[in-house]
Design an enzyme around this catalytic site. Structure first.
Site, PDB file in Angstrom:
ATOM      1  N   ASP A 330       0.857  -1.173   0.000  1.00 39.57           N
ATOM      2  CA  ASP A 330       0.000   0.000   0.000  1.00 39.57           C
ATOM      3  C   ASP A 330       0.903   1.236   0.000  1.00 39.57           C
ATOM      4  O   ASP A 330       2.085   1.149   0.327  1.00 39.57           O
ATOM      5  CB  ASP A 330      -0.882  -0.028   1.257  1.00 39.57           C
ATOM      6  CG  ASP A 330      -2.029   0.957   1.193  1.00 39.57           C
ATOM      7  OD1 ASP A 330      -2.289   1.483   0.102  1.00 39.57           O
ATOM      8  OD2 ASP A 330      -2.656   1.197   2.238  1.00 39.57           O
ATOM      9  N   LYS A 444     -10.458  29.585  -0.835  1.00 43.33           N
ATOM     10  CA  LYS A 444      -9.487  28.587  -1.300  1.00 43.33           C
ATOM     11  C   LYS A 444     -10.244  27.462  -1.988  1.00 43.33           C
ATOM     12  O   LYS A 444     -11.415  27.189  -1.673  1.00 43.33           O
ATOM     13  CB  LYS A 444      -8.644  28.044  -0.147  1.00 43.33           C
ATOM     14  CG  LYS A 444      -9.303  27.010   0.737  1.00 43.33           C
ATOM     15  CD  LYS A 444      -8.278  26.307   1.609  1.00 43.33           C
ATOM     16  CE  LYS A 444      -8.870  25.129   2.357  1.00 43.33           C
ATOM     17  NZ  LYS A 444      -9.661  25.493   3.521  1.00 43.33           N
ATOM     18  N   ASP A 620      -3.774  -1.538   5.519  1.00 42.69           N
ATOM     19  CA  ASP A 620      -4.224  -1.026   6.813  1.00 42.69           C
ATOM     20  C   ASP A 620      -5.737  -0.918   6.922  1.00 42.69           C
ATOM     21  O   ASP A 620      -6.271  -0.756   8.012  1.00 42.69           O
ATOM     22  CB  ASP A 620      -3.603   0.341   7.110  1.00 42.69           C
ATOM     23  CG  ASP A 620      -3.860   1.343   5.982  1.00 42.69           C
ATOM     24  OD1 ASP A 620      -4.650   1.027   5.073  1.00 42.69           O
ATOM     25  OD2 ASP A 620      -3.272   2.437   6.010  1.00 42.69           O
ATOM     26  N   ASP A 624      -8.255  -3.849   2.502  1.00 40.14           N
ATOM     27  CA  ASP A 624      -7.040  -4.640   2.310  1.00 40.14           C
ATOM     28  C   ASP A 624      -7.169  -6.051   2.875  1.00 40.14           C
ATOM     29  O   ASP A 624      -6.356  -6.922   2.555  1.00 40.14           O
ATOM     30  CB  ASP A 624      -5.852  -3.947   2.991  1.00 40.14           C
ATOM     31  CG  ASP A 624      -5.543  -2.600   2.373  1.00 40.14           C
ATOM     32  OD1 ASP A 624      -5.492  -2.519   1.138  1.00 40.14           O
ATOM     33  OD2 ASP A 624      -5.350  -1.633   3.129  1.00 40.14           O
TER      34      ASP A 624
END
Length: 895
Positions: A330, A444, A620, A624
């Protein structure tokens, strides 16, 4: 149409619900129909059957049969120590069976972790009122209310969303928080829709009302759980090797036993004499202490690995690491720090690193509005954790806040008057603040959404019109930052008059103040670890849920990618490739997988296994877990990893660092080498245990070694020195050679030839010579019978046993290397080995010179001259083995 493609009210109607939620009666009916909102266990074999399976493998059956035969022999002819043999063999079977059974609980632990990850309580609309229920009571059609920090309890379709951002890393593997909105989506795939919240994810900001449309095993979370539970558990290479070794040794021992049973019949033994003789032959050739020694050696290796930040959950995984040929890693948290940081700041046509800005106070003062935008234009919440103030919210906004505070420590606190929240259409956020200079709007967002609103730009000499030339320069630098894999944000501001009217009309005539490039930086140790993998012949493949540009940039930065055009495949591309196409694609020297789902990651792992690779997978998140379980060795993150990933893994990185994997691989390679060393040591003693029985049968002499004395060697004196060999330090060049070939066996012909036909014969010569030396001193004549309790016979067998032990003491130092001289490896450097030798000598002295030893092992004290007679044989074995090693070294240099 699918539920995420419908408008909010139509989506509610499609599930026969309402904005006020379900009635209690209807919710109860649906709960009965759809079941609890929880991960359900898949039916497994009964616990008793799974327990018994660990006692029915081939080696266990052979040993069990030998134990039964021993008890039968003891019943027919008491006093031959056959019952002791039977109980010893049963003890070996029970210990190793219990150890194997303990590992069967992996699936149950994974299931418990999956259930724990879902929230226990949730706010739900029932009969028009907001109530709090257990998450497992949710049903399709429920309306749930979620806020910042809440875990998502089921698959939901947003009905109302206010500044919602969701962390999807546990499901998709993406490191950046994603914005969500309530409007209908045009996406075909549900998991890509921006109006869907998936079970197991969490809100990092905003508030939402959402319609539950899938619960329990029907959620994407549940589907991953199903993959995890049904993924085939792969036997480690060591488990396969031990199985092969067990079959080989058991068949060899049985074959020899049968052959000599036939010989015994031919030379006139009675059936029961012959039967006991055959059992002795089998016992002499079966290394009963092999499995306990392997188990203890692996356990010691796990302790060494723990000191190098690698916690091994399943013992066979220790050696599997040494055989790894491919690491599927990963990105987020493993190769990177799992923490967003500002990498570059672009101000007035110049790029700066944040630490450079800290040193230029004049520049900081001039671009004050840029820094204020970073700190004020956000949706973070300040909280206290463990007595320390911290920020809760989008990791990207936290990084901007930290950058602003580091450059401008004295931060003003301006009152927020109004805001225009972030949404996925506008791709920006604006906040209005009261400042000493009047009202200021700070904005932003994505450069393509902010730049068109700007009419001016803040340059070194003040505010100037944003000309096409300046805009083109900004876009050019933005593209460079994107190619570097950075997440780019544009900052702008403007002054606002007091009677501004509608705040939504203020996003115009803005002053462009700068660009910010953020990244999740790579760990500093990773580049060196990647180089080590390359030197060790291990291929590293990045498999991530992040954007391809981001993945490629990090891969290039750490040295994982060095060519101009690596192969980069997204999850969509993988789904369109056939198995054959993907199998061929995996041959590419540099390959990256991005935007990959859980089932696709598991598919990649399975195809690598089909290509005869030994595969390690890191991860993690929940997404997975299936791949972690399917791999030969699954490696979970100890800090950032979910409970699901940890429960599915074989090894846990305590520091979440890829470099720790390389250290663990080095230990794993040493384990395989060390197992070969103690196999040589253990198998060597089989020959001096076998030869006495052959001599007894063929030449009609007293039996030089009893069965109980064989057990004293196999399950007593040999264990500690063998364990010492099992913890030898990795050789200096262990990471400079390629992974061992898949067809490379623990026991090969060179090992067998050295153990059986060289070292073993030398030990057998010494043992038989000591036996006859004691008989000769007492005047024994060939053909003379000796009772089993005759003092002379007891002394002779004691001499034979003692000679084997002395030769094994020498042998343990010779077995530290099959090529290097003992004068190179030395006698020290391994404290456990020295303690093992000391214990071995103590045991043989207790056996030879104590009443307990005499009673249990049928021994008697031997004189000092017998020991002196044995020593030259040990020195002779040293000399001959040194000559053999010298020939081997010369041969390999010439090759």
């Amino acid at each position: 149409m699918k539920i995420h493609q419908l408008p909010p009210l139509d989506a509610i109607a499609s599930l026969k619900s309402s904005e006020d939620g379900l009635s209690q009666a209807e919710a109860g009916r649906r709960l009965h129909e759809f079941g609890l909102n929880q991960v359900e266990a898949i039916a497994h074999e009964h616990l008793v059957l799974r327990f018994l399976k660990n006692f029915t493998h081939f080696f266990a059956i052979i040993l069990l049969l030998a134990a039964v035969l021993a008890f039968v022999a003891e019943w027919h002819d008491p006093g031959q120590d056959m019952a002791t043999l039977g109980f010893a063999i049963l003890g070996v079977i029970v210990v190793n069976g219990l150890f194997s059974f303990w590992q069967e609980f992996r699936a149950e632990k994974t299931l418990v972790a999956l259930r724990k990850l879902l929230p226990q309580q949730v706010k739900v609309m029932r009969d028009g009122a907001l109530v709090q229920l257990l998450a497992e009571q949710l049903v399709p059609g429920d309306i749930v209310v979620l806020a910042q920090g809440d875990n998502v309890p089921a698959d939901c379709r947003l009905i109302e969303a206010f500044g919602v951002k969701v962390n999807t890393a546990t499901i998709t593997g993406e490191s950046l928080a994603k914005s969500r909105q309530a409007e209908a989506s045009g996406e075909e795939m549900l998991f890509r829709s921006k109006n869907v919240l998936l079970a197991g994810t969490s809100l990092v900001s905003g508030e939402a009302r959402a319609l539950v449309f899938a619960t329990g095993m029907r959620t994407e979370f549940g589907k991953i759980a199903h993959l995890t539970q049904t993924a085939e558990i792969t036997l480690s290479p060591l488990q396969l090797e031990i199985a092969r070794l067990s079959r080989f040794v058991a068949l060899l021992a049985t074959l020899i036993g049968v052959v000599f049973f036939v010989i015994g019949e031919a030379i006139g033994f009675t059936f029961w004499q012959n039967f006991i003789f055959a059992i002795g032959i089998i016992v002499a050739n079966v290394p009963e202490g092999l499995l306990p020694t392997v188990t203890l050696a692996l356990a010691m290796a796990t302790q060494r690995m723990a000191r190098r930040h690698a916690l091994v959950r399943h013992l066979p995984s220790v050696e599997t690491l040494g055989a790894v040929t491919v690491i599927c890693t990963d990105k987020t948290g493993t190769l990177t720090r799992n923490r967003m940081m500002v990498k570059s700041v672009f101000l007035a046509n110049a790029a700066y690193a944040p630490d450079v800005l800290q040193q230029q106070t004049e520049l900081t003062a001039h671009y004050r509005h840029f820094l204020l935008t970073a700190s004020l234009c956000q949706d973070l919440q300040e909280t206290v954790q463990r007595g320390k103030s911290t920020w809760l919210g989008d990791p990207m906004e936290i990084a901007l806040m930290e950058m602003s505070h580091s450059v401008m420590p004295e931060q003003p606190h301006y009152l927020r008057i109004d805001e225009i929240p972030f949404d996925t259409d506008r791709m920006r956020i604006s906040t209005l603040h009261q400042t000493p200079d009047g009202l200021m709007l700070y904005c932003k967002g994505a450069p393509e959404m902010v730049l068109p609103l700007c009419q001016s730009i803040l340059l070194a000499d003040g505010v100037a019109p944003l000309t096409p030339e300046l805009k083109a320069g900004l876009i050019e630098h933005q593209n460079k930052m994107a190619e570097a894999g950075l997440r780019i944000l544009a900052f702008a501001y403007r002054e606002v008059s007091s009677g501004y009217g509608d705040v939504k009309q203020l996003e115009q005539n803005l002053v462009f103040s700068g660009l910010v490039g953020l990244e999740d930086p790579p760990r500093p140790e990773v580049a060196a670890a990647i180089q080590k993998c390359e030197a060790a012949g291990i291929k590293v493949i990045m498999i991530t849920g992040d954007h391809p540009f981001t993945a490629a940039a990090i891969a290039r930065e750490i040295g994982l990618v060095q060519t101009e055009h690596p192969v980069i495949l997204t999850g969509d591309m993988v789904s369109r490739l056939s198995t054959t196409q993907l199998q061929l694609t995996l041959d590419a020297p540099e390959i990256i997988f991005a935007r990959v789902r859980a089932d696709q990651k598991m598919r990649i792992v399975n195809i690598l296994k089909q290509k005869q690779h030994i595969v390690a997978v890191t991860g993690d998140g929940v997404n997975d877990a299936p791949a972690l379980k399917s791999a030969h060795i699954g490696i979970a993150m100890g800090i950032a990893g979910t409970d699901v990933a940890k429960a599915s893994a074989d090894m846990i990185l305590l520091d979440d660092n890829f470099a720790s994997i390389v250290s663990a691989i080095e230990e794993g390679r040493a384990v395989f080498d060390n197992i070969r060393k103690f196999l040589t040591y253990i198998l060597t003693s089989n020959i001096p245990e076998l030869i006495p029985y052959l001599a007894f049968a063929l030449f009609k002499i007293p039996l030089p070694l009893t069965i109980i004395q064989i057990l004293a060697v196999d399950l007593g004196t040999d264990l500690m020195p063998a364990l010492g060999l099992g913890v030898e330090q990795p050789s200096p060049g262990v990471m400079q050679r390629p992974p061992r070939a898949r067809q490379d066996r623990l026991i090969n012909w060179p090992l067998l030839m050295r153990a059986y036909l060289f070292l073993g014969l030398l030990e057998a010569t010494a043992a038989m010579a000591a036996f006859f030396f004691v008989l000769h001193l007492a005047g024994w004549q060939y053909g003379q019978d000796l009772a089993h309790n005759d003092p002379l016979y007891l002394q002779a067998t004691t001499a034979c046993l003692s000679a084997i032990i002395v030769m094994q003491v020498m042998n343990v130092f010779l077995c530290r290397s099959s090529r290097l001289s003992i004068f190179t490896t030395g006698l020290g450097g391994n404290r456990l080995l020295l303690w093992g030798v000391a214990l071995e000598m103590l045991l043989i002295l207790l056996i030879d010179y104590t009443p307990w030893g005499h009673d249990v092992f049928g021994t008697a004290p031997i004189a000092l001259r017998v020991w002196l007679f044995i020593l030259p044989f040990a020195l002779g074995m040293l000399l001959l083995e040194e000559l053999r090693k010298r020939v081997v070294r010369k041969f390999y240099r010439q090759a």
